[in-house]
Design an enzyme around this catalytic site. Structure first.
Site, PDB file in Angstrom:
ATOM      1  N   ASP A   1      46.222  14.411 -51.798  1.00 28.55           N
ATOM      2  CA  ASP A   1      45.795  13.255 -51.014  1.00 28.55           C
ATOM      3  C   ASP A   1      44.284  13.110 -51.124  1.00 28.55           C
ATOM      4  O   ASP A   1      43.556  14.102 -51.266  1.00 28.55           O
ATOM      5  CB  ASP A   1      46.190  13.401 -49.547  1.00 28.55           C
ATOM      6  CG  ASP A   1      45.856  12.154 -48.736  1.00 28.55           C
ATOM      7  OD1 ASP A   1      46.413  11.078 -49.040  1.00 28.55           O
ATOM      8  OD2 ASP A   1      45.033  12.250 -47.813  1.00 28.55           O
TER       9      ASP A   1
ATOM     10  N   GLU B   1      40.749  10.728 -49.555  1.00 27.23           N
ATOM     11  CA  GLU B   1      40.161   9.739 -48.657  1.00 27.23           C
ATOM     12  C   GLU B   1      38.989   9.111 -49.400  1.00 27.23           C
ATOM     13  O   GLU B   1      38.338   9.774 -50.223  1.00 27.23           O
ATOM     14  CB  GLU B   1      39.700  10.379 -47.347  1.00 27.23           C
ATOM     15  CG  GLU B   1      40.801  11.067 -46.553  1.00 27.23           C
ATOM     16  CD  GLU B   1      41.910  10.133 -46.110  1.00 27.23           C
ATOM     17  OE1 GLU B   1      41.645   8.913 -45.969  1.00 27.23           O
ATOM     18  OE2 GLU B   1      43.036  10.613 -45.901  1.00 27.23           O
TER      19      GLU B   1
ATOM     20  N   HIS C   1      39.224   7.614 -41.486  1.00 24.58           N
ATOM     21  CA  HIS C   1      39.009   9.066 -41.632  1.00 24.58           C
ATOM     22  C   HIS C   1      37.857   9.630 -40.799  1.00 24.58           C
ATOM     23  O   HIS C   1      37.792  10.834 -40.560  1.00 24.58           O
ATOM     24  CB  HIS C   1      38.816   9.457 -43.105  1.00 24.58           C
ATOM     25  CG  HIS C   1      37.765   8.681 -43.834  1.00 24.58           C
ATOM     26  ND1 HIS C   1      36.433   8.684 -43.473  1.00 24.58           N
ATOM     27  CD2 HIS C   1      37.855   7.884 -44.938  1.00 24.58           C
ATOM     28  CE1 HIS C   1      35.750   7.945 -44.314  1.00 24.58           C
ATOM     29  NE2 HIS C   1      36.591   7.423 -45.197  1.00 24.58           N
TER      30      HIS C   1
ATOM     31  N   HIS D   1      42.977  10.187 -40.655  1.00 24.22           N
ATOM     32  CA  HIS D   1      43.575  10.516 -41.940  1.00 24.22           C
ATOM     33  C   HIS D   1      42.678  11.535 -42.636  1.00 24.22           C
ATOM     34  O   HIS D   1      41.652  11.178 -43.207  1.00 24.22           O
ATOM     35  CB  HIS D   1      43.709   9.264 -42.806  1.00 24.22           C
ATOM     36  CG  HIS D   1      44.738   8.312 -42.314  1.00 24.22           C
ATOM     37  ND1 HIS D   1      45.504   7.536 -43.160  1.00 24.22           N
ATOM     38  CD2 HIS D   1      45.134   7.996 -41.065  1.00 24.22           C
ATOM     39  CE1 HIS D   1      46.325   6.784 -42.445  1.00 24.22           C
ATOM     40  NE2 HIS D   1      46.110   7.050 -41.173  1.00 24.22           N
TER      41      HIS D   1
ATOM     42  N   ASP E   1      47.216  15.467 -44.066  1.00 24.23           N
ATOM     43  CA  ASP E   1      48.160  14.549 -44.696  1.00 24.23           C
ATOM     44  C   ASP E   1      49.006  15.265 -45.753  1.00 24.23           C
ATOM     45  O   ASP E   1      50.199  14.981 -45.912  1.00 24.23           O
ATOM     46  CB  ASP E   1      47.420  13.366 -45.322  1.00 24.23           C
ATOM     47  CG  ASP E   1      46.937  12.379 -44.271  1.00 24.23           C
ATOM     48  OD1 ASP E   1      47.132  12.647 -43.077  1.00 24.23           O
ATOM     49  OD2 ASP E   1      46.351  11.347 -44.644  1.00 24.23           O
TER      50      ASP E   1
END
Length: 223
Positions: A7, A9, A57, A150, A155
């Site tokens: 994942d 960001e 985030h 997030h 995640d």
């Protein structure tokens, strides 16, 4: 083949608008079981974070300005994912940003054919239903209460649990209640460590069982 739940960001939605990665998280799976191997880093994107991304985030420009640049971690990242299949929720987004970073450094792009997109799996399994990570956590009763923002590793941890459920590989459980009527969930692989808590025969139970065995053995012996 080992797999990597991945994942990222970013500073914004599209790398085509100049947005960059601010965090990468990876959790390694071996036969669908998380190992101790993880990769995680915050990154200095060398640009401002958009307001919408900040709401998602929470990483400020001040915080990110002190982090390493992608060029400083790229080799460690590529070594971590080498020869492993990537598992990503909405792979097009994350691979788009990662490949943009790699191209800027003159590196080869990651190939989407080596990637499993859990968003696509969920779309096929639940057409017309919400298929965001939060929605899938709710569907499979995965606790996502820690996901206030997030963040990549959180995640990844949630996606690992969702991924196993999407593949229908969730281990079966046995559902008992003890004498205090408290619910006990038991994994069959570890049942031996729990059975004493669940089954507590009384003296009367033992007596009735002995009588049953005498009758049963006598009957089977003469038949």
């Amino acid at each position: 083949m080992k797999e990597v739940i991945l994942d990222t960001e970013t500073t914004g939605l599209s790398f085509k608008d100049g947005h960059r990665i601010v965090e990468i998280g990876c959790i390694e799976l071996d036969d669908l079981i998380p190992t101790q191997n993880k990769f995680h880093c915050y990154l200095n994107p060398e640009r401002k974070v958009s307001e919408k991304a900040l709401e998602v985030h929470g990483y400020t420009d001040e915080f990110l300005s002190t982090q390493k640049k992608f060029a400083e971690v790229v080799d460690e990242f590529l070594n971590f994912i080498e020869n492993k299949r990537l598992v990503i929720h909405n792979a097009e987004f994350d691979l788009g940003h990662l490949n943009n970073e790699l191209v800027l450094l003159g590196k080869k792009k990651l190939i989407i054919e080596n990637t499993i997109d859990t968003l696509a799996i969920a779309r096929d399994k639940f057409p017309g239903s919400p298929i965001s990570l939060d929605a899938l956590c709710k569907r499979y009763r995965v606790d996502n209460s820690k996901r206030r923002h997030h963040t990549a590793l959180i995640d990844c941890d949630l996606l690992a649990k969702v991924y196993i459920n999407l593949l229908d590989q969730k281990e079966p459980t046995l559902d008992f209640k003890n004498q205090d009527n408290e619910k006990i969930i038991i994994n069959p692989k570890n049942i031996n460590q729990y059975y004493k808590k669940v089954i507590k025969p009384t003296e009367e139970d033992f007596k009735l069982h002995k009588e049953y065995l005498k009758r049963s053995l006598k009957k089977n012996f003469f038949n």
